[in-house]
Design a protein around this motif. Structure first.
Motif, PDB file in Angstrom:
ATOM      1  N   VAL A  86       0.842  -1.115   0.084  1.00  0.00           N
ATOM      2  CA  VAL A  86       0.029   0.072   0.004  1.00  0.00           C
ATOM      3  C   VAL A  86       1.061   1.371  -0.006  1.00  0.00           C
ATOM      4  N   HIS A  87       0.574   2.052  -1.053  1.00  0.00           N
ATOM      5  CA  HIS A  87       1.881   3.087  -1.331  1.00  0.00           C
ATOM      6  C   HIS A  87       1.156   4.431  -1.785  1.00  0.00           C
ATOM      7  N   GLY A  88       1.576   5.643  -1.607  1.00  0.00           N
ATOM      8  CA  GLY A  88       1.227   6.759  -2.277  1.00  0.00           C
ATOM      9  C   GLY A  88       1.492   6.867  -3.738  1.00  0.00           C
ATOM     10  N   THR A 112      -0.656  -0.968  -4.741  1.00  0.00           N
ATOM     11  CA  THR A 112      -1.892  -0.226  -4.861  1.00  0.00           C
ATOM     12  C   THR A 112      -1.994   1.242  -4.011  1.00  0.00           C
ATOM     13  N   GLY A 113      -2.969   1.995  -4.005  1.00  0.00           N
ATOM     14  CA  GLY A 113      -3.055   3.207  -3.324  1.00  0.00           C
ATOM     15  C   GLY A 113      -4.429   4.014  -3.429  1.00  0.00           C
ATOM     16  N   SER A 114      -4.206   5.207  -3.291  1.00  0.00           N
ATOM     17  CA  SER A 114      -5.638   5.882  -3.345  1.00  0.00           C
ATOM     18  C   SER A 114      -5.482   7.183  -4.090  1.00  0.00           C
ATOM     19  N   MET A 115      -6.143   7.507  -4.978  1.00  0.00           N
ATOM     20  CA  MET A 115      -6.177   8.961  -5.322  1.00  0.00           C
ATOM     21  C   MET A 115      -6.749  10.061  -4.491  1.00  0.00           C
ATOM     22  N   LYS A 116      -7.761   9.799  -3.750  1.00  0.00           N
ATOM     23  CA  LYS A 116      -8.558  10.527  -2.902  1.00  0.00           C
ATOM     24  C   LYS A 116      -8.178  10.120  -1.311  1.00  0.00           C
ATOM     25  N   SER A 117      -8.020  11.005  -0.359  1.00  0.00           N
ATOM     26  CA  SER A 117      -7.951  10.920   0.819  1.00  0.00           C
ATOM     27  C   SER A 117      -9.306  10.247   1.673  1.00  0.00           C
ATOM     28  N   ALA A 118      -9.103   9.999   2.805  1.00  0.00           N
ATOM     29  CA  ALA A 118     -10.378   9.347   3.410  1.00  0.00           C
ATOM     30  C   ALA A 118     -11.448  10.432   3.860  1.00  0.00           C
ATOM     31  N   SER A 119     -10.865  11.604   3.771  1.00  0.00           N
ATOM     32  CA  SER A 119     -12.065  12.873   3.957  1.00  0.00           C
ATOM     33  C   SER A 119     -12.949  13.161   2.690  1.00  0.00           C
ATOM     34  N   GLU A 120     -12.671  12.652   1.483  1.00  0.00           N
ATOM     35  CA  GLU A 120     -13.246  13.257   0.193  1.00  0.00           C
ATOM     36  C   GLU A 120     -14.318  12.202   0.077  1.00  0.00           C
ATOM     37  N   LEU A 121     -15.294  12.660  -0.595  1.00  0.00           N
ATOM     38  CA  LEU A 121     -16.409  12.085  -1.113  1.00  0.00           C
ATOM     39  C   LEU A 121     -15.626  11.199  -2.271  1.00  0.00           C
ATOM     40  N   GLY A 122     -16.092   9.963  -2.666  1.00  0.00           N
ATOM     41  CA  GLY A 122     -15.658   9.306  -3.532  1.00  0.00           C
ATOM     42  C   GLY A 122     -14.189   8.490  -3.179  1.00  0.00           C
ATOM     43  N   LEU A 129      -8.013  -1.528  -2.199  1.00  0.00           N
ATOM     44  CA  LEU A 129      -7.576  -2.586  -1.040  1.00  0.00           C
ATOM     45  C   LEU A 129      -8.203  -3.855  -1.354  1.00  0.00           C
ATOM     46  N   VAL A 130      -9.403  -3.886  -1.461  1.00  0.00           N
ATOM     47  CA  VAL A 130     -10.268  -4.981  -1.562  1.00  0.00           C
ATOM     48  C   VAL A 130      -9.856  -5.711  -3.060  1.00  0.00           C
ATOM     49  N   SER A 131      -9.743  -4.936  -4.245  1.00  0.00           N
ATOM     50  CA  SER A 131      -9.224  -5.472  -5.508  1.00  0.00           C
ATOM     51  C   SER A 131      -8.065  -5.797  -5.364  1.00  0.00           C
ATOM     52  N   SER A 132      -7.042  -5.138  -4.730  1.00  0.00           N
ATOM     53  CA  SER A 132      -5.762  -5.874  -4.698  1.00  0.00           C
ATOM     54  C   SER A 132      -5.560  -7.126  -3.946  1.00  0.00           C
ATOM     55  N   ILE A 133      -6.377  -7.233  -2.875  1.00  0.00           N
ATOM     56  CA  ILE A 133      -6.379  -8.457  -1.902  1.00  0.00           C
ATOM     57  C   ILE A 133      -6.646  -9.607  -2.961  1.00  0.00           C
ATOM     58  N   LEU A 134      -7.823  -9.279  -3.621  1.00  0.00           N
ATOM     59  CA  LEU A 134      -8.568 -10.270  -4.481  1.00  0.00           C
ATOM     60  C   LEU A 134      -7.523 -10.804  -5.604  1.00  0.00           C
ATOM     61  N   VAL A 135      -6.641  -9.763  -6.038  1.00  0.00           N
ATOM     62  CA  VAL A 135      -5.725 -10.140  -7.116  1.00  0.00           C
ATOM     63  C   VAL A 135      -4.512 -10.730  -6.589  1.00  0.00           C
ATOM     64  N   ALA A 136      -3.929 -10.522  -5.373  1.00  0.00           N
ATOM     65  CA  ALA A 136      -2.930 -11.009  -4.724  1.00  0.00           C
ATOM     66  C   ALA A 136      -3.182 -12.643  -4.336  1.00  0.00           C
TER      67      ALA A 136
END
Length: 325
Positions: A86-88, A112-122, A129-136
């Motif tokens: 999990v990475h920027g 994997t990572g995220s383009m939006k912070s946990a405070s943002e809509l969407g 994370l879920v998709s990455s766990i499924l792929v791994a």
């Protein structure tokens, strides 16, 4: 059942908007992020490793090397089923490519990572994370090298790049398209990796390799300075197909004469370099001088590959073979 190891390094996925400064800052631990996963069965198959809590501009090649050693150790000792790093997103493609280069294993590794912070809509972090766990955890991912999973798309670390500063679908393989997708929790691969890049199995990396971007009228000033500072290697993002202004040639010749490898990529976001132009400064002129082409790598990936490779050898033939696909 062998576990999937979640290696957290930080990044936007662990950040929130600060109430005082109104800027996005680190705020969440790995365990806090993982508590957001609603599927407890999925959660129970995971082992969390909190490596760091830093934004990705703070990630260094030394840290990438540390992460690779964590992965290799768990492959050997614990027979891991897979890994999710999990990475920027700013340097995500570099860490992914690094891991793909230094780890010789069929065990799935996903970044994997995220383009939006946990405070943002969407907020896209939990879905990624879920998709990455499924792929791994999928047997379909075995032997495909390091993968980047974002926005339900699966891309190869050797092909993918960040293309946009904002959008959720920023990670793209511009020349080839994604390897596959995650659809309704099903991992689907549409194709194989376009080419198999050679591994560089080393336990150290040089940070004395530098990346230079060419432009109209660029000269030898930076090249000569880096040569005088005992640079171990140079990567130049050339124009178009892999061509340079003639005013850069004296500096390149000076570097090569001092045993410094010079690798040529393109500043174009897609397409390969090729020594098809024979004029002064053209690609063929450069390869005749002793420059090495990196046909389908961008500058940042070529720099990492050269930084790793020179730990084994700076021999021209070895490097030329390594970069050739």
């Amino acid at each position: 059942m062998n576990k999937i190891y979640m290696i957290f390094t930080g990044g936007t996925i662990s950040m929130k908007i600060d109430d005082v400064s109104h800027t996005v800052k680190p705020a969440l631990s790995a365990n806090q992020i993982m508590q957001s996963l609603l599927d407890s069965k999925l959660y129970n198959e995971l082992e969390i490793i909190e490596y760091s809590e830093v934004p990705s501009p703070s990630i260094t090649p030394k840290m990438m090397l540390d992460i690779s050693k964590i992965i290799k150790s768990n492959i050997e000792k614990n027979h891991a089923r897979g890994f999710v790093v999990v990475h920027g997103t700013d340097t995500l493609e570099e860490t992914a490519f690094f891991l793909d280069t230094v780890i010789d294993s069929k065990v799935p590794i996903v970044v994997t990572g995220s383009m939006k912070s946990a405070s943002e809509l969407g907020f896209d972090g939990i879905n990624n994370l879920v998709s990455s766990i499924l792929v791994a955890g999928s047997t379909k991912s075995i032997g495909r090298g390091t993968l980047v999973v974002m926005n339900d798309q699966i891309n190869s670390a050797s092909e993918v790049t960040k293309t946009n500063t904002l959008t959720l679908d920023t990670f793209k393989s511009l020349d080839y398209g994604p390897l596959g997708i995650v659809d309704n929790r099903e991992v689907i691969f549409h194709r194989e990796v376009s080419y198999s890049r050679k591994k560089v199995l080393v336990d150290s990396i040089s940070n004395d390799v530098y990346l230079i971007k060419a432009y109209a009228g660029s000269d030898s000033l930076l090249i000569n300075y880096l040569t005088s500072q005992n640079a171990k290697g140079l990567v130049i993002e050339a124009l178009g197909r892999g061509n340079l202004p003639p005013s850069m040639l004296d500096g390149i010749e000076n570097a090569i004469n001092k045993g410094i490898p010079v690798v040529i990529t393109s500043r174009c976001p897609s397409g390969r370099v090729l020594d098809s132009y024979g004029y002064l400064g053209g690609g063929k002129f450069l390869t005749d001088m002793g420059c090495i082409l990196a046909p389908s790598l961008n500058g940042q990936k070529a720099r990492l590959l050269l930084s790793l490779a020179i730990q084994k050898s700076s021999d021209y033939e070895y490097l030329k073979d390594l970069f050739t696909i």
